[in-house]
Design a protein around this motif. Structure first.
Motif, PDB file in Angstrom:
ATOM      1  N   MET A   1      33.620 -84.128  -4.065  1.00 25.95           N
ATOM      2  CA  MET A   1      32.441 -84.974  -4.176  1.00 25.95           C
ATOM      3  C   MET A   1      31.799 -85.197  -2.805  1.00 25.95           C
ATOM      4  SD  MET A   1      30.564 -86.539  -6.241  1.00 25.95           S
ATOM      5  CE  MET A   1      29.498 -87.872  -6.505  1.00 25.95           C
ATOM      6  N   VAL A   2      32.650 -85.369  -1.800  1.00 23.47           N
ATOM      7  CA  VAL A   2      32.132 -85.583  -0.447  1.00 23.47           C
ATOM      8  C   VAL A   2      31.383 -84.352   0.034  1.00 23.47           C
ATOM      9  CG1 VAL A   2      32.802 -85.988   1.952  1.00 23.47           C
ATOM     10  CG2 VAL A   2      33.887 -87.292   0.141  1.00 23.47           C
ATOM     11  N   ARG A   3      31.959 -83.176  -0.235  1.00 25.83           N
ATOM     12  CA  ARG A   3      31.282 -81.932   0.171  1.00 25.83           C
ATOM     13  C   ARG A   3      29.933 -81.789  -0.531  1.00 25.83           C
ATOM     14  NH1 ARG A   3      33.730 -78.081   3.136  1.00 25.83           N
ATOM     15  NH2 ARG A   3      32.510 -76.399   2.228  1.00 25.83           N
ATOM     16  N   PHE A   4      29.870 -82.167  -1.811  1.00 28.21           N
ATOM     17  CA  PHE A   4      28.609 -82.092  -2.553  1.00 28.21           C
ATOM     18  C   PHE A   4      27.561 -83.004  -1.930  1.00 28.21           C
ATOM     19  CE2 PHE A   4      25.847 -84.025  -5.756  1.00 28.21           C
ATOM     20  CZ  PHE A   4      25.134 -82.908  -6.149  1.00 28.21           C
ATOM     21  N   LEU A   5      27.928 -84.235  -1.607  1.00 27.27           N
ATOM     22  CA  LEU A   5      26.981 -85.175  -1.006  1.00 27.27           C
ATOM     23  C   LEU A   5      26.528 -84.710   0.374  1.00 27.27           C
ATOM     24  CD1 LEU A   5      28.553 -88.572  -2.103  1.00 27.27           C
ATOM     25  CD2 LEU A   5      26.504 -87.459  -3.010  1.00 27.27           C
ATOM     26  N   ILE A   6      27.445 -84.130   1.122  1.00 29.69           N
ATOM     27  CA  ILE A   6      27.075 -83.612   2.444  1.00 29.69           C
ATOM     28  C   ILE A   6      26.121 -82.429   2.282  1.00 29.69           C
ATOM     29  CG2 ILE A   6      27.947 -82.433   4.497  1.00 29.69           C
ATOM     30  CD1 ILE A   6      30.432 -84.241   4.256  1.00 29.69           C
ATOM     31  N   ARG A   7      26.421 -81.545   1.336  1.00 30.47           N
ATOM     32  CA  ARG A   7      25.525 -80.409   1.090  1.00 30.47           C
ATOM     33  C   ARG A   7      24.148 -80.879   0.640  1.00 30.47           C
ATOM     34  NH1 ARG A   7      27.250 -75.024   0.285  1.00 30.47           N
ATOM     35  NH2 ARG A   7      29.425 -74.773   0.805  1.00 30.47           N
ATOM     36  N   LEU A   8      24.111 -81.908  -0.192  1.00 31.16           N
ATOM     37  CA  LEU A   8      22.842 -82.475  -0.637  1.00 31.16           C
ATOM     38  C   LEU A   8      22.051 -83.023   0.545  1.00 31.16           C
ATOM     39  CD1 LEU A   8      20.960 -83.335  -2.958  1.00 31.16           C
ATOM     40  CD2 LEU A   8      22.269 -85.460  -3.072  1.00 31.16           C
ATOM     41  N   GLY A   9      22.716 -83.779   1.414  1.00 25.07           N
ATOM     42  CA  GLY A   9      22.050 -84.316   2.605  1.00 25.07           C
ATOM     43  C   GLY A   9      21.558 -83.219   3.535  1.00 25.07           C
ATOM     44  N   VAL A  10      22.390 -82.205   3.722  1.00 19.61           N
ATOM     45  CA  VAL A  10      21.996 -81.075   4.575  1.00 19.61           C
ATOM     46  C   VAL A  10      20.813 -80.345   3.960  1.00 19.61           C
ATOM     47  CG1 VAL A  10      22.750 -78.808   5.424  1.00 19.61           C
ATOM     48  CG2 VAL A  10      24.234 -80.790   5.687  1.00 19.61           C
ATOM     49  N   SER A  11      20.832 -80.159   2.639  1.00 17.92           N
ATOM     50  CA  SER A  11      19.732 -79.478   1.953  1.00 17.92           C
ATOM     51  C   SER A  11      18.422 -80.242   2.114  1.00 17.92           C
ATOM     52  CB  SER A  11      20.073 -79.312   0.475  1.00 17.92           C
ATOM     53  OG  SER A  11      19.019 -78.721  -0.206  1.00 17.92           O
ATOM     54  N   LEU A  12      18.466 -81.546   1.943  1.00 11.83           N
ATOM     55  CA  LEU A  12      17.249 -82.355   2.107  1.00 11.83           C
ATOM     56  C   LEU A  12      16.767 -82.341   3.561  1.00 11.83           C
ATOM     57  CD1 LEU A  12      18.106 -85.377  -0.201  1.00 11.83           C
ATOM     58  CD2 LEU A  12      16.389 -83.610  -0.606  1.00 11.83           C
ATOM     59  N   ALA A  13      17.696 -82.436   4.497  1.00 16.25           N
ATOM     60  CA  ALA A  13      17.317 -82.401   5.914  1.00 16.25           C
ATOM     61  C   ALA A  13      16.719 -81.049   6.291  1.00 16.25           C
ATOM     62  CB  ALA A  13      18.523 -82.717   6.796  1.00 16.25           C
ATOM     63  N   LEU A  14      17.327 -79.962   5.795  1.00 16.81           N
ATOM     64  CA  LEU A  14      16.795 -78.626   6.085  1.00 16.81           C
ATOM     65  C   LEU A  14      15.414 -78.435   5.476  1.00 16.81           C
ATOM     66  CD1 LEU A  14      19.878 -76.278   5.643  1.00 16.81           C
ATOM     67  CD2 LEU A  14      18.797 -77.020   7.760  1.00 16.81           C
ATOM     68  N   ALA A  15      15.229 -78.956   4.275  1.00 15.61           N
ATOM     69  CA  ALA A  15      13.912 -78.859   3.645  1.00 15.61           C
ATOM     70  C   ALA A  15      12.870 -79.596   4.476  1.00 15.61           C
ATOM     71  CB  ALA A  15      13.956 -79.414   2.221  1.00 15.61           C
ATOM     72  N   ALA A  16      13.201 -80.793   4.938  1.00  9.35           N
ATOM     73  CA  ALA A  16      12.262 -81.570   5.750  1.00  9.35           C
ATOM     74  C   ALA A  16      11.933 -80.849   7.052  1.00  9.35           C
ATOM     75  CB  ALA A  16      12.845 -82.953   6.034  1.00  9.35           C
ATOM     76  N   ILE A  17      12.949 -80.362   7.731  1.00  8.07           N
ATOM     77  CA  ILE A  17      12.735 -79.663   9.003  1.00  8.07           C
ATOM     78  C   ILE A  17      11.924 -78.388   8.780  1.00  8.07           C
ATOM     79  CG2 ILE A  17      13.910 -78.384  10.840  1.00  8.07           C
ATOM     80  CD1 ILE A  17      16.191 -80.500  10.552  1.00  8.07           C
ATOM     81  N   ALA A  18      12.300 -77.612   7.769  1.00  8.70           N
ATOM     82  CA  ALA A  18      11.593 -76.353   7.500  1.00  8.70           C
ATOM     83  C   ALA A  18      10.132 -76.597   7.152  1.00  8.70           C
ATOM     84  CB  ALA A  18      12.285 -75.590   6.371  1.00  8.70           C
TER      85      ALA A  18
END
Length: 127
Positions: A1-18
């Motif tokens: 579950m922790v890995r999923f939440l981290i991946r979700l946060g990373v995905s949102l951050a990458l989308a914002a940066i991109a």
């Protein structure tokens, strides 16, 4: 579950940066700040769905198929996100160029985060 939440946060951050970097690099792409957060969430959700769908269909496919599918999922995600007020394009050329730039940024940053960030923050359980 922790890995999923981290991946979700990373995905949102990458989308914002991109999306931010692409709006600076591609002249025909415009971000409206009032709809930017919605565009980030819509873009990340649509791209994640398309990536899952392509992986399910082309599970045993060649790596080239995954690259093309990633580019197509990015273009589709940008199109869906542009239906709201967050992202606008001056034409098809700007949309295609934006898709390529966003795809390159998210692919490179996603690979780097998966290789260096995730194993340090939330290592996989052994056993």
């Amino acid at each position: 579950m922790v890995r999923f939440l981290i991946r979700l946060g990373v995905s949102l951050a990458l989308a914002a940066i991109a999306l931010l970097v692409t709006s600076l690099l591609v002249p025909g792409m415009h971000l409206q700040w009032q709809g930017f957060l919605v565009a980030i969430v819509v873009f990340a959700a649509v791209q994640t769905f398309f990536e899952w769908l392509v992986e399910a269909v082309f599970r045993r496919g060649a790596p080239a198929v995954a690259g093309v599918a990633g580019l197509l999922s990015t273009a589709a995600a940008l199109f869906v996100a542009s239906l709201g007020d967050g992202i606008n394009f001056d034409g098809v050329a700007a949309w295609v160029l934006a898709a390529v730039v966003v795809w390159l940024i998210t692919a490179l940053a996603g690979w780097l985060s998966g290789k260096y960030l995730l194993p340090r923050i939330a290592p996989k359980k052994q056993g």
